[in-house]
Scaffold this motif. Structure first.
Motif, PDB file in Angstrom:
ATOM      1  N   ARG A  93     -45.037 -11.200   5.835  1.00 26.02           N
ATOM      2  CA  ARG A  93     -44.090 -10.177   5.350  1.00 26.02           C
ATOM      3  C   ARG A  93     -44.906  -9.086   4.674  1.00 26.02           C
ATOM      4  NH1 ARG A  93     -40.733 -13.191   1.842  1.00 26.02           N
ATOM      5  NH2 ARG A  93     -41.961 -12.517   0.046  1.00 26.02           N
ATOM      6  N   ASP A  94     -44.519  -7.826   4.922  1.00 29.49           N
ATOM      7  CA  ASP A  94     -45.306  -6.736   4.339  1.00 29.49           C
ATOM      8  C   ASP A  94     -44.711  -6.279   3.013  1.00 29.49           C
ATOM      9  OD1 ASP A  94     -43.169  -5.013   4.872  1.00 29.49           O
ATOM     10  OD2 ASP A  94     -44.164  -3.968   6.511  1.00 29.49           O
ATOM     11  N   ASN A  95     -45.313  -5.265   2.420  1.00 30.31           N
ATOM     12  CA  ASN A  95     -44.922  -4.804   1.079  1.00 30.31           C
ATOM     13  C   ASN A  95     -43.616  -4.031   1.072  1.00 30.31           C
ATOM     14  OD1 ASN A  95     -46.336  -2.880   2.586  1.00 30.31           O
ATOM     15  ND2 ASN A  95     -47.083  -1.791   0.789  1.00 30.31           N
ATOM     16  N   ARG A  96     -42.989  -3.839   2.212  1.00 26.57           N
ATOM     17  CA  ARG A  96     -41.647  -3.250   2.274  1.00 26.57           C
ATOM     18  C   ARG A  96     -40.608  -4.284   2.686  1.00 26.57           C
ATOM     19  NH1 ARG A  96     -41.638   2.445   2.910  1.00 26.57           N
ATOM     20  NH2 ARG A  96     -43.217   3.290   1.495  1.00 26.57           N
ATOM     21  N   GLY A  97     -41.005  -5.528   2.750  1.00 26.98           N
ATOM     22  CA  GLY A  97     -40.061  -6.583   3.095  1.00 26.98           C
ATOM     23  C   GLY A  97     -39.894  -6.830   4.567  1.00 26.98           C
ATOM     24  N   GLN A  98     -40.631  -6.142   5.407  1.00 23.11           N
ATOM     25  CA  GLN A  98     -40.533  -6.314   6.859  1.00 23.11           C
ATOM     26  C   GLN A  98     -41.214  -7.614   7.273  1.00 23.11           C
ATOM     27  OE1 GLN A  98     -41.059  -3.429  10.765  1.00 23.11           O
ATOM     28  NE2 GLN A  98     -42.394  -3.119   9.011  1.00 23.11           N
ATOM     29  N   VAL A  99     -40.548  -8.418   8.092  1.00 18.95           N
ATOM     30  CA  VAL A  99     -41.067  -9.713   8.522  1.00 18.95           C
ATOM     31  C   VAL A  99     -41.597  -9.589   9.948  1.00 18.95           C
ATOM     32  CG1 VAL A  99     -40.506 -12.137   8.960  1.00 18.95           C
ATOM     33  CG2 VAL A  99     -39.486 -10.943   7.005  1.00 18.95           C
ATOM     34  N   SER A 100     -42.746 -10.188  10.179  1.00 18.39           N
ATOM     35  CA  SER A 100     -43.407 -10.094  11.483  1.00 18.39           C
ATOM     36  C   SER A 100     -42.822 -11.074  12.482  1.00 18.39           C
ATOM     37  CB  SER A 100     -44.900 -10.381  11.321  1.00 18.39           C
ATOM     38  OG  SER A 100     -45.101 -11.774  11.114  1.00 18.39           O
ATOM     39  N   ASN A 101     -43.312 -10.988  13.687  1.00 16.27           N
ATOM     40  CA  ASN A 101     -43.108 -12.040  14.677  1.00 16.27           C
ATOM     41  C   ASN A 101     -43.796 -13.313  14.198  1.00 16.27           C
ATOM     42  OD1 ASN A 101     -45.669 -10.670  15.030  1.00 16.27           O
ATOM     43  ND2 ASN A 101     -45.951 -11.909  16.861  1.00 16.27           N
ATOM     44  N   THR A 102     -43.505 -14.432  14.827  1.00 17.27           N
ATOM     45  CA  THR A 102     -44.187 -15.690  14.523  1.00 17.27           C
ATOM     46  C   THR A 102     -45.238 -15.941  15.587  1.00 17.27           C
ATOM     47  OG1 THR A 102     -42.256 -16.618  13.408  1.00 17.27           O
ATOM     48  CG2 THR A 102     -43.914 -18.170  14.211  1.00 17.27           C
ATOM     49  N   LEU A 103     -46.474 -16.071  15.131  1.00 19.38           N
ATOM     50  CA  LEU A 103     -47.591 -16.325  16.042  1.00 19.38           C
ATOM     51  C   LEU A 103     -47.840 -17.835  16.083  1.00 19.38           C
ATOM     52  CD1 LEU A 103     -49.706 -14.805  17.765  1.00 19.38           C
ATOM     53  CD2 LEU A 103     -51.223 -14.858  15.784  1.00 19.38           C
ATOM     54  N   LYS A 104     -47.825 -18.399  17.289  1.00 19.26           N
ATOM     55  CA  LYS A 104     -47.982 -19.840  17.442  1.00 19.26           C
ATOM     56  C   LYS A 104     -49.205 -20.166  18.292  1.00 19.26           C
ATOM     57  CE  LYS A 104     -42.994 -20.772  17.179  1.00 19.26           C
ATOM     58  NZ  LYS A 104     -41.840 -21.435  17.847  1.00 19.26           N
ATOM     59  N   THR A 105     -49.892 -21.216  17.917  1.00 20.59           N
ATOM     60  CA  THR A 105     -51.015 -21.696  18.717  1.00 20.59           C
ATOM     61  C   THR A 105     -51.214 -23.181  18.452  1.00 20.59           C
ATOM     62  OG1 THR A 105     -53.301 -21.213  19.381  1.00 20.59           O
ATOM     63  CG2 THR A 105     -52.842 -21.274  17.017  1.00 20.59           C
ATOM     64  N   THR A 106     -51.980 -23.807  19.314  1.00 16.25           N
ATOM     65  CA  THR A 106     -52.348 -25.207  19.131  1.00 16.25           C
ATOM     66  C   THR A 106     -53.857 -25.295  18.993  1.00 16.25           C
ATOM     67  OG1 THR A 106     -50.464 -25.963  20.447  1.00 16.25           O
ATOM     68  CG2 THR A 106     -52.252 -27.525  20.094  1.00 16.25           C
ATOM     69  N   LEU A 107     -54.310 -25.916  17.921  1.00 16.00           N
ATOM     70  CA  LEU A 107     -55.728 -26.119  17.657  1.00 16.00           C
ATOM     71  C   LEU A 107     -56.070 -27.586  17.862  1.00 16.00           C
ATOM     72  CD1 LEU A 107     -55.950 -23.971  14.396  1.00 16.00           C
ATOM     73  CD2 LEU A 107     -56.267 -23.216  16.759  1.00 16.00           C
ATOM     74  N   TYR A 108     -57.346 -27.851  18.115  1.00 13.98           N
ATOM     75  CA  TYR A 108     -57.753 -29.208  18.468  1.00 13.98           C
ATOM     76  C   TYR A 108     -58.918 -29.666  17.586  1.00 13.98           C
ATOM     77  CZ  TYR A 108     -55.084 -27.903  22.568  1.00 13.98           C
ATOM     78  OH  TYR A 108     -54.088 -27.451  23.404  1.00 13.98           O
ATOM     79  N   ASN A 109     -58.739 -30.814  16.972  1.00 13.25           N
ATOM     80  CA  ASN A 109     -59.795 -31.413  16.176  1.00 13.25           C
ATOM     81  C   ASN A 109     -60.846 -31.998  17.116  1.00 13.25           C
ATOM     82  OD1 ASN A 109     -61.404 -32.907  14.462  1.00 13.25           O
ATOM     83  ND2 ASN A 109     -59.710 -33.736  13.263  1.00 13.25           N
ATOM     84  N   ALA A 110     -62.045 -31.410  17.084  1.00 12.29           N
ATOM     85  CA  ALA A 110     -63.093 -31.817  18.019  1.00 12.29           C
ATOM     86  C   ALA A 110     -63.925 -32.984  17.507  1.00 12.29           C
ATOM     87  CB  ALA A 110     -64.006 -30.629  18.324  1.00 12.29           C
ATOM     88  N   ASP A 111     -63.628 -33.477  16.309  1.00 12.38           N
ATOM     89  CA  ASP A 111     -64.393 -34.600  15.775  1.00 12.38           C
ATOM     90  C   ASP A 111     -64.018 -35.897  16.490  1.00 12.38           C
ATOM     91  OD1 ASP A 111     -65.671 -33.020  13.871  1.00 12.38           O
ATOM     92  OD2 ASP A 111     -64.037 -33.269  12.432  1.00 12.38           O
ATOM     93  N   VAL A 112     -64.996 -36.750  16.660  1.00 10.85           N
ATOM     94  CA  VAL A 112     -64.753 -38.060  17.249  1.00 10.85           C
ATOM     95  C   VAL A 112     -65.836 -39.014  16.741  1.00 10.85           C
ATOM     96  CG1 VAL A 112     -66.172 -37.704  19.323  1.00 10.85           C
ATOM     97  CG2 VAL A 112     -64.214 -39.258  19.423  1.00 10.85           C
ATOM     98  N   ASP A 113     -65.489 -40.276  16.596  1.00  6.78           N
ATOM     99  CA  ASP A 113     -66.494 -41.289  16.292  1.00  6.78           C
ATOM    100  C   ASP A 113     -67.212 -41.620  17.595  1.00  6.78           C
ATOM    101  OD1 ASP A 113     -65.862 -41.520  13.560  1.00  6.78           O
ATOM    102  OD2 ASP A 113     -64.155 -42.798  14.048  1.00  6.78           O
ATOM    103  N   PHE A 114     -68.374 -41.019  17.770  1.00  3.33           N
ATOM    104  CA  PHE A 114     -69.068 -41.112  19.061  1.00  3.33           C
ATOM    105  C   PHE A 114     -69.910 -42.384  19.094  1.00  3.33           C
ATOM    106  CE2 PHE A 114     -69.644 -37.613  22.292  1.00  3.33           C
ATOM    107  CZ  PHE A 114     -70.018 -38.464  23.321  1.00  3.33           C
TER     108      PHE A 114
END
Length: 859
Positions: A93-114
């Motif tokens: 939300r900006d300083n005039r109260g305007q609300v943005s679109n919603t940005l969506k993504t999927t992130l992946y945890n690359a850690d593994v017990d190798f």
């Protein structure tokens, strides 16, 4: 309208590529950019929602609610287990109260017990690629499948005969005895249904074994190169089925191993593909021609996720010209690049027919390849035909690359449409650009960028062609101030810093190259690139993580230098201001400066390290460390002035251009004497016909110092010079990338024609001619202070930052100088123009100042 446009994870841009959405650790930092049609807009609040899955498959939701904060960044402390996906939604939300679109993504945890074993051939054969395969069956619907693979030196993976993705020459090169980076394929389930599959890998020698890491080359290092050894491979695949059950496939003796068409491979010498040794269907289900793989002791390094972007094919260049030379054909691709050729093979080849492709950056006087500057690198790829359907239609070498503009093809008739040159580089490109009214300078910018790109191969190399291709830290000290303007360093600079940390010994000493092959320990004292990489990462991405992570190691390196000092003067030098014009060196074929003392440069960087450590401590809020390191800097400055400064003449040490420029750039000359010290440079340039005497480091500082002290026209004259020594001289001699030396030489010792160190001047074009400099983390606050040479009428540049495009354009026309500044959402620019300094918020801003007879009236 308020629109979220960009998202970065730990400082690196998120794209549609799943590899860009990987993270490691128990938390990560998100930063974002937005666009707003209202001037002066800034963020007032953000809301982050992220979700993971619990062990029983239930969704675990985390909602920050509206967080009042103007900073366009947030740290996400997730509870995702290793290998799990995290779905993220962001709204602002900006300083005039305007609300943005919603940005969506999927992130992946690359850690593994190798835990998977390392495997390879039962009998290792040097240069022989290793072929590995394993069949498996999917009997029920999958929910997810994540694969982790590490082949050292390089691997290429296949699923039922098809490459898993378009990456090449991976995983990233590291010191395998300390760190092995595995590649994460987070969406493998999209390629898997129910049925029988074959997972296969080809493993090449890469940096694990080649002509440059043979122990016999290093008789003074009894330990040899610790990361050298035979190629090997390790893999884990984690399967989750829709019914909640799980499965795992790992490398072990159930895998099959053999050899095949890739009969020889060497990173520097090239590779041989022998179609007579083809193993039909080796990477498809049903093949039965290999033996059981052998479990091997690993290289010793901890397996960690590879987070930098992969190496991919970039620009493809068609022949510019071709000519016959005996039975061969020579091709000019018109561009010096790092990569390989892609060759369409003729139909109806004879069994045993040999086709060779040789590569070089230069031609001799007779139009043939001039390969002596490659030194020990043979740069030759060979195809041996089978004369039947085992032959390839199109051949592109797999586990090598070359630096070249020219190629010579032997053994086949060739038409232009049969061959192209394929550029290979780590995928770090951004949308930054620079151009100006001087076509020569615009072209210099372009070849600086091309040179940097040609030296991005999971390490930031010094050159791509000869028997070297290493991460030299002395060259990088100025180079790393240029790189962030043109490339995404969000993940790259952390890898560089960690590679250097892997070289650090118990005494704090780092090495000249990282991973360590050439050079010495302790490194050249001018190797402040160790700290510069972290500091520039902070300025360009806004993330303090790398500074925090590396700070203890930076301190240990500086403490090492201070122990190697007598009365605060560093007592050794390796390179100093390296590779200045030949007549300014100790001998015409050498590269040590005859004009600038090495220990002067060493001590200057000891001072600079202390200044940077003080700045880092301030950024981290550690005031005690701020004062301590500033105190050490003050002691070193006093010692330098006492030993080298002549107040009567305002000269440092020898008074060379490098000594004066470096001292001015460091800010160690008393402020009242700085104009006189700069005048010494101007007078020396005039006496020499505006001919530089500086080397790889101080040439950049020379340009900065001239501008900082009112001599932009002298700097511009150097920039636009076309006679030796200059960048223009390189262009006059057909350069399409920056040379290692200013000379056009045939001596093989140091004659790279793709060397980024003198490309550091491109940072000056952005920072001074366009005037763009970050003043705080992540360009939230930055300076626009263009320097306008009398003879230059226009300039336009844009830096692609995590907050958005930072754009500047200026021009002189209609009796006025005009400046256009575009400030991204949430940022503030400090504009210096027309004798005034003013802060401007997000939006487009136009400024005007009088222009009289080619100069600003109030200059």
């Amino acid at each position: 309208m308020l629109t979220l446009t960009t998202l970065a994870v730990d400082g690196s841009r998120v794209t549609d590529d799943p590899r860009s959405r990987l993270f490691s650790g128990t938390d990560f930092e998100l930063t974002w950019g937005a666009r707003c049609d209202r001037a002066g807009a800034r963020q007032a609040a953000y809301q982050l929602v992220w979700s993971t899955e619990s062990d029983n498959g239930a969704t675990v939701l985390h909602d920050t609610g509206w967080v009042e904060n103007t900073r366009q960044r947030a740290r996400v402390r997730h509870n995702a287990w290793k290998g799990q996906a995290v779905k993220v939604s962001l709204t602002i939300r900006d300083n005039r109260g305007q609300v943005s679109n919603t940005l969506k993504t999927t992130l992946y945890n690359a850690d593994v017990d190798f835990f998977a074993p390392w495997i390879g051939l039962d009998k290792d054969v040097p240069k022989r690629a290793v072929y590995l395969r394993r069949e498996f069956v999917i009997t029920k619907p999958l929910k997810s499948a994540v694969l982790y693979a590490c082949g050292v030196g390089y691997h290429q993976l296949y699923l039922n005969g098809e490459p898993l993705d378009d990456a090449v020459l991976e995983p990233a090169h590291t010191d395998y005895s300390k760190t092995c980076q595995y590649v994460t394929y987070p969406l493998l389930h999209e390629k898997l249904g129910m049925g029988t599959y074959c997972l296969a890998a080809m493993v090449g020698d890469g940096w694990r074994r080649n002509s440059m890491v043979e122990a016999s080359r290093y008789p003074d290092r009894p330990e040899g190169i610790p990361f050298a050894g035979p190629p090997m491979f390790s893999l884990q695949m984690h399967l989750t089925y829709q019914d909640g059950t799980k499965g795992t496939l790992v490398t072990d003796q159930s895998w099959q191993a053999g050899d095949g068409m890739l009969w020889e491979n060497d990173l520097f010498n090239g590779e041989t593909w022998d179609a007579n040794r083809a193993r039909r269907g080796w990477n498809l289900p049903g093949f039965d021609g290999f033996q059981a793989a052998k479990e091997l002791p690993g290289p010793g390094g901890e397996r960690k996720p590879m987070l930098i972007p992969p190496i991919r094919a970039g620009e493809v260049h068609r022949p510019l010209a071709m000519w016959p030379l005996g039975q061969a054909t020579v091709i000019d691709f018109g561009h010096n690049l790092a990569g390989v050729i892609r060759l369409r093979l003729p139909e109806g080849m004879d069994n045993g027919q040999v086709i060779r492709v040789l590569h070089a950056e230069e031609l001799d006087e007779d139009g043939d390849l001039f390969m002596e500057p490659l030194r020990g690198a043979k740069a030759t790829d060979t195809y041996i035909a089978s004369g039947d359907d085992r032959d390839l239609t199109v051949w592109q070498p797999m586990f090598t690359y070359h630096g070249f503009r020219y190629a010579r093809v032997e053994g086949m008739a060739l038409a232009k449409e049969d061959i192209t040159a394929v550029s290979l580089h780590t995928d770090l490109d951004t949308d930054s650009f620079f151009r100006c009214g001087d076509a020569l300078v615009t072209r210099i910018h372009e070849i600086c960028v091309a040179t940097e790109r040609a030296n991005q191969h999971s390490i930031l190399t010094d050159c791509p062609q000869r028997d070297e291709r290493m991460g030299w830290m002395n060259d990088a000290t100025v180079r790393f101030e240029q790189t962030p303007y043109n490339f995404d360093i969000g993940r790259m600079f952390p890898k560089v810093v960690r590679d250097i940390i892997d070289t650090q010994d118990k005494n704090g000493a780092i090495t000249c190259t990282a991973p360590y092959v050439f050079g010495g320990r302790p490194a050249a004292p001018v190797s402040s690139s160790f700290l510069v990489a972290a500091w520039q990462h902070y300025l360009f991405t806004g993330s303090l993580d790398l500074v925090r992570e590396g700070f203890p190691n930076f301190e240990r390196w500086q403490e090492c230098l201070m122990r190697a000092s007598d009365d605060h003067i560093v007592n050794y030098s390796r390179y100093g201001d390296w590779a200045s014009p030949a007549d300014c060196c100790v001998d015409m074929e050498g590269a040590h400066s005859a004009l600038t003392p090495g220990i002067f440069m060493s001590t200057g960087y000891s001072y600079y390290n202390c200044v940077m450590l003080s700045r880092m401590a301030r950024a981290m809020g550690d005031e005690a460390q701020v004062d301590w390191w500033q105190g050490r800097a003050d002691e070193i400055r006093a010692a330098m002035l006492n030993k080298w400064y002549n107040p009567a003449t305002a000269t440092m040490a020898s008074g060379s251009q490098a000594c004066q420029a470096f001292a001015l750039w460091l800010g160690i000359i008393p402020a009242g004497d700085a104009p006189r010290a700069a005048q010494v440079i101007v007078e020396d340039l005039a006496q020499r016909g505006h001919r530089i005497t500086t080397g790889n480091l101080c040439t950049r500082y020379l340009m900065d110092a001239l501008c900082d002290h009112g001599h932009v026209d002298d700097a511009w004259r150097l920039m636009t010079r076309q006679t030796y020594p200059s960048w223009g001289y390189m262009l006059q001699n057909e350069a399409t990338t920056i040379w290692e030396r200013f000379e056009l030489k045939k001596h093989p010792g140091m004659n790279s024609h793709s060397h980024p160190m003198y490309g550091a001047v491109d940072g000056w074009l952005y920072a001074y001619i366009a005037g763009i400099k970050p003043m705080g983390p992540g360009f939230a606050r930055y300076q626009v202070k263009p320097y306008m040479p009398t003879s230059l009428l226009s300039c336009q540049a844009s830096v692609d930052t995590v907050m958005g495009d930072v754009a500047v354009r200026w021009m002189k026309r209609y009796d006025a100088a005009h400046l256009h500044v575009t400030v991204p959402f949430g940022a503030v620019a400090e504009v210096h123009f027309g004798g005034k300094v003013q802060e401007v918020p997000a939006g487009f801003h136009a400024f005007e100042a009088p222009w009289v007879q080619g100069e600003l009236a109030d200059k």
